[in-house]
Design an enzyme around this catalytic site. Structure first.
Site, PDB file in Angstrom:
ATOM      1  N   HIS A   1       0.852  -1.190   0.000  1.00 27.87           N
ATOM      2  CA  HIS A   1       0.000   0.000   0.000  1.00 27.87           C
ATOM      3  C   HIS A   1       0.887   1.239   0.000  1.00 27.87           C
ATOM      4  O   HIS A   1       1.983   1.233   0.563  1.00 27.87           O
ATOM      5  CB  HIS A   1      -0.924   0.013   1.230  1.00 27.87           C
ATOM      6  CG  HIS A   1      -2.026   1.013   1.132  1.00 27.87           C
ATOM      7  ND1 HIS A   1      -1.867   2.319   1.517  1.00 27.87           N
ATOM      8  CD2 HIS A   1      -3.295   0.896   0.672  1.00 27.87           C
ATOM      9  CE1 HIS A   1      -2.998   2.971   1.309  1.00 27.87           C
ATOM     10  NE2 HIS A   1      -3.882   2.144   0.798  1.00 27.87           N
TER      11      HIS A   1
ATOM     12  N   GLU B   1      -7.864  -4.676  -0.877  1.00 23.65           N
ATOM     13  CA  GLU B   1      -8.398  -5.413  -2.014  1.00 23.65           C
ATOM     14  C   GLU B   1      -8.346  -6.926  -1.818  1.00 23.65           C
ATOM     15  O   GLU B   1      -9.203  -7.653  -2.332  1.00 23.65           O
ATOM     16  CB  GLU B   1      -7.637  -5.044  -3.297  1.00 23.65           C
ATOM     17  CG  GLU B   1      -8.009  -3.693  -3.871  1.00 23.65           C
ATOM     18  CD  GLU B   1      -7.118  -2.577  -3.324  1.00 23.65           C
ATOM     19  OE1 GLU B   1      -6.221  -2.897  -2.517  1.00 23.65           O
ATOM     20  OE2 GLU B   1      -7.341  -1.405  -3.687  1.00 23.65           O
TER      21      GLU B   1
END
Length: 386
Positions: free
Chosen positions: A272, A325
């Site tokens: 991320h 996700e």
């Protein structure tokens, strides 16, 4: 003491990483702590304890409603779910033309049409009450548009919204045409709450840049959707699930992952831009997935453990964990959502966060106008004759 020339360029990191561009009351992400919040509340705690309508109210009004306020706000927003007749009439053709790309592509055009149909005026020219009313209407209509576009693309008739159902239940109902199971509703509601907002990500920043020009609400949201559609932003939930499909069984994890990492490929669902610890959204979604259990969840947790170990071995010094996700795809699969609707479902939640940011940005009359460093051939050079 010399002073810097007014508006002189300032060198900043690539991608504006870590650069503060404005003040906000909407929320923030504290990446090193693995924490993010909406207004003054933990986003994860909100997802565990409150309804989607509560969080929507918080984002727009800065406070959580009491029981009476919740009922009033839920009724107000539920009444806005139906689409204008002229927009409904063009959805079949729009669904056909956007079918190869999916409902998110169709949503961009549909929202533009809704804006034109409603006569949306520039944010610069309307008062805060009008801005709020337009933002509420857009947020309420997005789930109806997305589910209608999906069903029409599958050769199925749209399912009209129901005002008697809460937001998440109505979304699943419009998607499937069947009364959803409470466990699925609550799982999707927690997912939706967890993705309402996430700091100045690419789509939120895009929405605010457009809002800073004084453009209308639909223009701001269409720009945000365009940013969200990119696979490096919101387009990864189905790709992360594709990774689990490609691996298939636990005995194939190490060889599959090592081959991709050594080839320089990215493992979708890991890493991320902000978090240097475990993504708190991923942690909560893992808990939701484990409530369902089953082979897919078992494989997902095994893949998570092995990928993190292999990445730590092959990319030492980098903190790479699952992001939202990875388990988002697992949860949505368990709740029966088609993969073509994974990113659109993300969008159905994030439109509330975008709108809260747009409303905040509209209060600031200063246009966002950064600079770029030119690195091409030195000008001016003679223009060659033809």
């Amino acid at each position: 003491m010399p002073t810097r020339e007014t508006n002189a360029p300032i060198a900043v990191p690539r991608g504006l990483a870590g650069v503060v561009v404005t003040d906000t009351r909407v929320g923030d992400v504290r990446g090193r702590e693995g924490f993010y919040h909406y207004r003054q509340y933990s986003a994860v705690e909100l997802a565990r304890t409150r309804t989607f309508e509560d969080v929507w109210h918080l984002m727009f009004h800065g406070e959580l409603p009491d029981a009476e306020g919740r009922a009033a706000f839920a009724a107000e927003t539920a009444a806005l779910r139906r689409l204008p007749a002229d927009v409904e009439d063009v959805l079949p053709a729009l669904a056909r033309s956007s079918a190869p790309s999916g409902p998110l592509a169709g949503l961009r055009t549909a929202l533009s049409m809704m804006g034109a149909s409603a006569g949306l005026r520039p944010l610069y020219d309307i008062d805060p009450a009008r801005r709020r009313a337009e933002a509420l209407a857009a947020c309420a209509a997005v789930p109806t548009l997305l589910t209608a576009l999906h069903r029409l693309g599958q050769g199925l008739p749209p399912v009209p919204p129901r005002e008697d159902l809460p937001y998440a239940a109505n979304y699943l109902y419009m998607l499937t045409g069947a009364e959803p199971e409470p466990r699925q509703v609550r799982a999707i509601e927690r997912y939706l709450i967890s993705t309402v907002d996430h700091g100045f990500n690419a789509s939120t920043f895009t929405a605010r840049v457009i809002a800073s020009t004084g453009a209308d609400l639909a223009a701001c949201l269409v720009g945000a959707i365009g940013a969200l559609s990119g696979p490096l932003h919101g387009g990864a939930p189905s790709r992360a699930l594709d990774t689990l499909d490609a691996i298939g069984t636990a005995d194939r994890i190490d060889s599959w992952v090592r081959e991709r990492v050594l080839a320089g490929e990215r493992i979708m669902g890991f890493g991320h831009a902000v978090y240097r610890t475990e993504d708190p959204r991923s942690r909560m979604l893992r808990e939701i997935a484990e409530e369902f259990g089953g082979p897919l969840v078992t494989l997902a947790t095994q893949v998570e453990q092995r990928v993190e170990a292999i990445l730590a071995e092959l990319k030492p010094g980098r903190e790479l964990h699952t992001n939202v996700e990875f388990y988002a795809g697992v949860v949505m699969e368990l709740c029966g959502l088609p993969r073509a609707m994974f990113t659109p479902t993300f969008c159905a939640a994030r439109v509330v966060g975008w709108s809260a940011n747009i409303l905040e940005q509209a209060e600031d009359p200063k246009i966002i106008r950064p600079a770029a460093r030119y690195v091409g051939p030195p000008p001016p050079q003679p223009v060659p004759m033809p």
